[in-house]
Scaffold this motif. Structure first.
Motif, short mmCIF file in Angstrom:
data_model
loop_
_atom_site.label_atom_id
_atom_site.label_comp_id
_atom_site.label_asym_id
_atom_site.label_seq_id
_atom_site.Cartn_x
_atom_site.Cartn_y
_atom_site.Cartn_z
N GLU A 196 0.84 -1.19 0.00
CA GLU A 196 0.00 0.00 0.00
C GLU A 196 0.88 1.25 0.00
N TYR A 197 1.47 1.57 1.13
CA TYR A 197 2.19 2.83 1.25
C TYR A 197 3.44 2.88 0.36
N LEU A 198 4.36 1.92 0.54
CA LEU A 198 5.60 1.97 -0.23
C LEU A 198 5.37 1.79 -1.73
N TRP A 199 4.43 0.92 -2.09
CA TRP A 199 4.13 0.71 -3.50
C TRP A 199 3.62 2.01 -4.12
N THR A 200 2.70 2.67 -3.42
CA THR A 200 2.12 3.91 -3.95
C THR A 200 3.15 5.04 -3.98
N LYS A 201 3.84 5.26 -2.88
CA LYS A 201 4.77 6.39 -2.79
C LYS A 201 6.05 6.18 -3.58
N ILE A 202 6.61 4.99 -3.51
CA ILE A 202 7.92 4.74 -4.13
C ILE A 202 7.78 4.29 -5.58
N ARG A 203 6.91 3.34 -5.83
CA ARG A 203 6.79 2.77 -7.18
C ARG A 203 5.92 3.63 -8.09
N VAL A 204 4.73 3.92 -7.67
CA VAL A 204 3.78 4.63 -8.53
C VAL A 204 4.15 6.11 -8.66
N GLN A 205 4.28 6.80 -7.53
CA GLN A 205 4.56 8.24 -7.58
C GLN A 205 6.03 8.55 -7.87
N GLY A 206 6.92 7.76 -7.29
CA GLY A 206 8.36 8.04 -7.43
C GLY A 206 9.00 7.41 -8.65
N GLY A 207 8.36 6.43 -9.25
CA GLY A 207 8.91 5.80 -10.44
C GLY A 207 10.03 4.81 -10.18
N ALA A 208 10.22 4.40 -8.95
CA ALA A 208 11.27 3.43 -8.62
C ALA A 208 10.83 2.03 -9.03
N TYR A 209 11.79 1.10 -9.06
CA TYR A 209 11.48 -0.29 -9.39
C TYR A 209 10.65 -0.95 -8.30
N GLY A 210 10.88 -0.56 -7.07
CA GLY A 210 10.12 -1.16 -6.00
C GLY A 210 10.66 -0.82 -4.63
N ALA A 211 10.00 -1.35 -3.62
CA ALA A 211 10.39 -1.12 -2.24
C ALA A 211 9.84 -2.26 -1.40
N THR A 212 10.51 -2.51 -0.29
CA THR A 212 10.04 -3.56 0.60
C THR A 212 10.29 -3.16 2.05
N ALA A 213 9.59 -3.81 2.94
CA ALA A 213 9.77 -3.62 4.38
C ALA A 213 9.81 -5.00 5.00
N ARG A 214 10.56 -5.13 6.09
CA ARG A 214 10.64 -6.44 6.74
C ARG A 214 10.88 -6.26 8.23
N PHE A 215 10.17 -7.06 9.01
CA PHE A 215 10.34 -7.11 10.46
C PHE A 215 10.56 -8.56 10.85
N ASP A 216 11.67 -8.87 11.50
CA ASP A 216 12.00 -10.25 11.88
C ASP A 216 11.92 -10.45 13.38
N ARG A 217 11.70 -11.68 13.79
CA ARG A 217 11.61 -12.02 15.22
C ARG A 217 12.86 -11.63 16.00
N ASN A 218 14.03 -11.65 15.34
CA ASN A 218 15.27 -11.35 16.05
C ASN A 218 15.48 -9.86 16.28
N GLY A 219 14.53 -9.02 15.87
CA GLY A 219 14.61 -7.58 16.10
C GLY A 219 15.04 -6.79 14.88
N THR A 220 15.49 -7.48 13.85
CA THR A 220 15.94 -6.80 12.64
C THR A 220 14.74 -6.27 11.87
N MET A 221 14.84 -5.01 11.48
CA MET A 221 13.83 -4.43 10.58
C MET A 221 14.55 -3.60 9.56
N PHE A 222 14.04 -3.61 8.34
CA PHE A 222 14.64 -2.78 7.32
C PHE A 222 13.63 -2.41 6.25
N PHE A 223 13.98 -1.34 5.56
CA PHE A 223 13.28 -0.89 4.38
C PHE A 223 14.32 -0.90 3.26
N CYS A 224 13.96 -1.43 2.12
CA CYS A 224 14.89 -1.47 0.99
C CYS A 224 14.17 -0.90 -0.22
#
Length: 184
Positions: free
Chosen positions: A153-181
């Motif tokens: 929803e948010y990243l697809w709309t803001k980054i891909r559709v409006q920004g023209g980027a190839y894509g974006a992702t978000a991830r939250f793992d049990r070990n505490g790691t979170m990232f946006f790429c």
């Protein structure tokens, strides 16, 4: 190996990012970009780096192998059992006695922060993240729902559709790691 890294840019970027704040990720990252860089530098100046490389390998020998901490399992014909056992015990006797077995090597340091890795590829990967445990948050199943909402929803709309980027992702793992790429 360079081509393989080029085709898995998002994984390399996110693993490298996690190695800034996670010892486990730092160990995992050693099989990726750091190893590639090590091999490149070693092959470019083998004579100059051989002795240092051997010293590090000797240090690792005592970390990964220890004569009093091994598990012996073997399969063979019953008639060869004693011979196989004897050879296995002879090999085990050659393992070093080490006070550092199982400890993190001192030279396994975090690669740094805010770095850029140049590649000949046309697609770039930008990753940001951290360890949410360090900020007092615990993993919850709702984080996987948030991950999906952010991604589709948010990243697809803001980054891909409006920004023209190839894509974006978000991830939250049990070990505490979170990232946006992002793939701008």
């Amino acid at each position: 190996m360079g081509q393989q890294l080029l085709f898995s840019g998002q994984t390399v970027a996110c693993t490298r990012l996690a190695s800034y704040f996670s010892t486990a990720a730092r160990v995992n990252e050693q099989d990726q970009f750091s190893y590639y860089e090590f091999l490149k530098e070693l092959s470019a100046d083998f004579a100059g780096r051989a002795e240092d490389t051997l010293a590090k390998l000797r240090q690792l020998l005592g970390i990964f192998f220890e004569s009093s901490k091994y598990l012996l399992a073997y399969s063979c014909e019953e008639s060869e059992r004693m011979l196989v056992l004897e050879q296995a015990l002879n090999f085990a006797a050659l393992l070093p006695q080490s006070a550092v077995a199982g400890k993190t090597p001192q030279f396994l340091e975090a690669p740094g922060e805010n770095e850029g890795i140049m590649t000949p590829g046309k697609v770039q990967y930008v990753a940001a993240g951290g360890d949410f445990h360090k900020f007092g948050y615990q993993f919850h199943g709702a984080m996987k729902v948030l991950e999906t909402i952010l991604r589709y929803e948010y990243l697809w709309t803001k980054i891909r559709v409006q920004g023209g980027a190839y894509g974006a992702t978000a991830r939250f793992d049990r070990n505490g790691t979170m990232f946006f790429c992002f793939l701008p």
